[in-house]
Design a protein around this motif. Structure first.
Motif, PDB file in Angstrom:
ATOM      1  N   GLU A 141       0.865  -1.213   0.085  1.00  0.00           N
ATOM      2  CA  GLU A 141      -0.064   0.080  -0.137  1.00  0.00           C
ATOM      3  C   GLU A 141       0.819   1.582   0.137  1.00  0.00           C
ATOM      4  N   LYS A 142       1.867   1.195   0.702  1.00  0.00           N
ATOM      5  CA  LYS A 142       2.811   2.331   0.804  1.00  0.00           C
ATOM      6  C   LYS A 142       3.673   2.396  -0.251  1.00  0.00           C
ATOM      7  N   LYS A 143       4.449   1.194  -0.607  1.00  0.00           N
ATOM      8  CA  LYS A 143       5.042   0.996  -1.817  1.00  0.00           C
ATOM      9  C   LYS A 143       4.527   1.733  -3.110  1.00  0.00           C
ATOM     10  N   PHE A 144       3.194   1.475  -3.521  1.00  0.00           N
ATOM     11  CA  PHE A 144       2.764   1.944  -4.535  1.00  0.00           C
ATOM     12  C   PHE A 144       2.020   3.088  -4.523  1.00  0.00           C
ATOM     13  N   LEU A 145       1.789   3.692  -3.331  1.00  0.00           N
ATOM     14  CA  LEU A 145       1.037   5.011  -3.077  1.00  0.00           C
ATOM     15  C   LEU A 145       1.291   6.083  -4.189  1.00  0.00           C
ATOM     16  N   GLY A 146       0.316   6.422  -5.053  1.00  0.00           N
ATOM     17  CA  GLY A 146       0.579   7.183  -6.220  1.00  0.00           C
ATOM     18  C   GLY A 146       1.042   6.683  -7.488  1.00  0.00           C
ATOM     19  N   ARG A 147       1.234   5.453  -7.329  1.00  0.00           N
ATOM     20  CA  ARG A 147       1.636   4.500  -8.663  1.00  0.00           C
ATOM     21  C   ARG A 147       0.905   3.512  -8.632  1.00  0.00           C
ATOM     22  N   GLY A 148      -0.475   3.430  -8.465  1.00  0.00           N
ATOM     23  CA  GLY A 148      -1.312   2.566  -8.737  1.00  0.00           C
ATOM     24  C   GLY A 148      -2.317   2.358  -7.513  1.00  0.00           C
ATOM     25  N   ILE A 149      -1.906   2.906  -6.360  1.00  0.00           N
ATOM     26  CA  ILE A 149      -2.859   2.948  -5.188  1.00  0.00           C
ATOM     27  C   ILE A 149      -3.342   4.220  -4.956  1.00  0.00           C
ATOM     28  N   SER A 150      -4.606   4.255  -4.841  1.00  0.00           N
ATOM     29  CA  SER A 150      -5.282   5.762  -4.523  1.00  0.00           C
ATOM     30  C   SER A 150      -6.460   5.505  -3.644  1.00  0.00           C
ATOM     31  N   TYR A 151      -6.837   6.634  -2.739  1.00  0.00           N
ATOM     32  CA  TYR A 151      -8.002   6.904  -2.154  1.00  0.00           C
ATOM     33  C   TYR A 151      -8.960   7.554  -2.530  1.00  0.00           C
ATOM     34  N   CYS A 152      -8.939   7.944  -3.825  1.00  0.00           N
ATOM     35  CA  CYS A 152      -9.826   8.851  -4.192  1.00  0.00           C
ATOM     36  C   CYS A 152     -10.287   8.858  -5.765  1.00  0.00           C
ATOM     37  N   ALA A 153     -11.573   8.120  -6.086  1.00  0.00           N
ATOM     38  CA  ALA A 153     -11.971   7.869  -7.344  1.00  0.00           C
ATOM     39  C   ALA A 153     -11.831   9.191  -8.376  1.00  0.00           C
ATOM     40  N   PRO A 154     -12.239  10.329  -7.926  1.00  0.00           N
ATOM     41  CA  PRO A 154     -12.521  11.212  -8.687  1.00  0.00           C
ATOM     42  C   PRO A 154     -11.311  11.921  -9.015  1.00  0.00           C
TER      43      PRO A 154
END
Ligand SMILES: Cc1cc2nc3c(=O)[nH]c(=O)nc-3n(C[C@H](O)[C@H](O)[C@H](O)COP(=O)(O)OP(=O)(O)OC[C@H]3O[C@@H](n4cnc5c(N)ncnc54)[C@H](O)[C@@H]3O)c2cc1C
Length: 286
Positions: A141-154
Motif C-alpha cells: 500500500e505504501k510502496k505503490f501509493l501514487g503509483r497505482g494505489i489511490s484513496y480518491c476515485a474522482p
C-alpha cells in the motif's frame, strides 16, 4: 429566486499569527462550512483552518444523489464549491494549514498551533475534522501509493481510462467509486470481504447490473506486484483459501473511514474506535 450574480464576491480574509478569535473551526468539510455559516451569520470573529481544500470528503465524492434540492444528483466537487462560495459571503478568516496542537490554556482561551508554526488564540473550538480512509496496513500500500494505489476515485480516474482496475470494499463509498470508475475503466473488479454489498439498494442494484463490474465475493487483497507501478494484485478467497493473481493497473482502497488518531494533545474522551464522545449539545469532555 435570488440571482446569485447580485451577491457580493465571496472573499477569504487571511489571519495574522497570534490573532484572537471568538471561534476557530478545524476542518472545512460540510460540517465545518455549516458551522462557519451559522457563526458568520451571528457576527462572530471566526477562523476556519483546513489542511487541504474546502469541501472535505464531499469534494472527493463522485455523484451525490441523496442531497435534498438536487434531483438528478450533484458532483461532489460542484457541491463543495457551492458550499464554499456560500460561506465566504460572510467575512470569515481562512487559512490552509494543518492543526497540530490545541492547548487548553484556560476556560477562556485555547491556543491553536499549526504545521506552519502559526499560533492563533480563540475562546472556543469546533472540531469538524471528519474521517479519513482506513488503511489496509499492508506493505504494498505504501510502496505503490501514487503509483497505482489511490484513496480518491474522482481525483485519479483520468489515469485509468480504458484500463482494468480494482476497488477494495463493499460499502456505499466503495460502490460509488466502482460505479463512477466504470465510466472510464475498461473493467472494474470489486474486491469485497463478505458475500453481500453494504450499500443502499439503488446503488447495489446499479453495481450488480453493471457489465463492467466483476465482484469477487469473500475476497481480500493480500499483495500487489509491479516494477514501477501496480501491475498485478493477489486476491485470497476466504472461503477456499485459494489465491488468484489479477492483472490490474490501479487499486482504489475504500475499506471504511476512521476518525483521525491524532487528537491534538488534548485529553478528549473517545470511544474504543476513536470517535469523540460528546454530550447532547455536542460538547466534548474538554
Ligand atoms: C467517495 C465518497 C462518496 C461519498 N458519497 C456520498 C453521498 O453520495 N452522499 C452523502 O450523503 N455522503 C457521501 N459521502 C460522505 C460525505 O462526504 C461525508 O459524510 C461528509 O463529507 C462529512 O463531512 P465532515 O465535514 O464531517 O467531514 P469531512 O468531509 O471529512 O471534512 C473534514 C475536513 O477536516 C480537515 N481536517 C482534518 N484534520 C485536520 C487538521 N488537523 N487541520 C486542518 N484540517 C483538518 C480535512 O482535510 C477535511 O477537509 C461520501 C464520502 C466519500 C469518501
Amino acid at each position: 429566486m435570488i440571482d446569485e450574480k447580485t451577491l457580493t464576491e465571496p472573499k477569504k480574509v487571511t489571519p495574522k499569527h497570534m490573532d484572537v478569535f471568538d471561534l476557530i473551526i478545524i476542518g472545512a468539510g460540510p460540517a465545518g462550512l455549516s458551522a462557519g455559516l451559522c457563526a458568520g451569520r451571528a457576527g462572530l470573529k471566526i477562523l476556519l483552518i483546513e489542511k487541504t481544500l474546502p469541501g472535505g470528503e464531499t469534494s472527493t465524492a463522485c455523484l451525490i444523489d441523496n442531497y435534498l434540492g438536487f434531483p438528478g444528483g450533484v458532483y461532489g466537487e460542484d457541491l463543495s464549491e457551492r458550499m464554499e462560495n456560500h460561506l465566504f459571503h460572510y467575512e470569515i478568516h481562512y487559512t490552509c494549514e494543518t492543526v497540530e496542537e490545541i492547548e487548553n490554556s484556560s476556560n477562556k482561551e485555547k491556543i491553536i498551533k499549526t504545521d506552519l508554526g502559526n499560533i492563533y488564540k480563540t475562546k472556543a473550538v469546533i472540531l469538524a475534522t471528519g474521517l479519513e480512509p482506513q488503511k489496509l496496513n499492508l506493505a504494498f500500500e505504501k510502496k505503490f501509493l501514487g503509483r497505482g494505489i489511490s484513496y480518491c476515485a474522482p481525483c485519479d480516474s483520468f489515469l485509468y481510462q480504458d484500463k482494468t482496475i480494482a476497488v477494495i470494499g463493499g460499502g456505499n463509498c466503495a460502490c460509488y467509486a466502482a460505479d463512477y470508475l466504470a465510466q472510464f475503466a475498461s473493467e472494474v473488479y470489486l474486491i469485497h470481504k463478505s458475500s453481500d454489498l453494504k450499500a443502499v439498494k439503488s446503488l447495489k442494484n446499479r453495481i450488480l447490473n453493471n457489465p463492467k463490474i466483476t465482484i469477487m465475493w469473500n475476497s481480500l487483497i493480500t499483495d500487489a506486484f509491479g516494477i514501477e507501478n501496480v501491475e498485478k494484485a493477489k486476491i485470497m478467497n476466504t472461503q477456499t483459501n485459494q489465491h488468484t493473481w489479477i492483472d490490474i493497473k490501479g487499486i482504489f482502497i475504500y475499506a471504511g473511514r476512521v476518525p483521525s488518531k491524532k487528537l491534538y494533545g488534548l485529553d478528549l474522551k473517545t470511544d474504543e474506535k476513536g470517535f469523540l464522545i460528546t454530550d447532547e449539545y455536542m460538547r466534548t469532555s474538554v
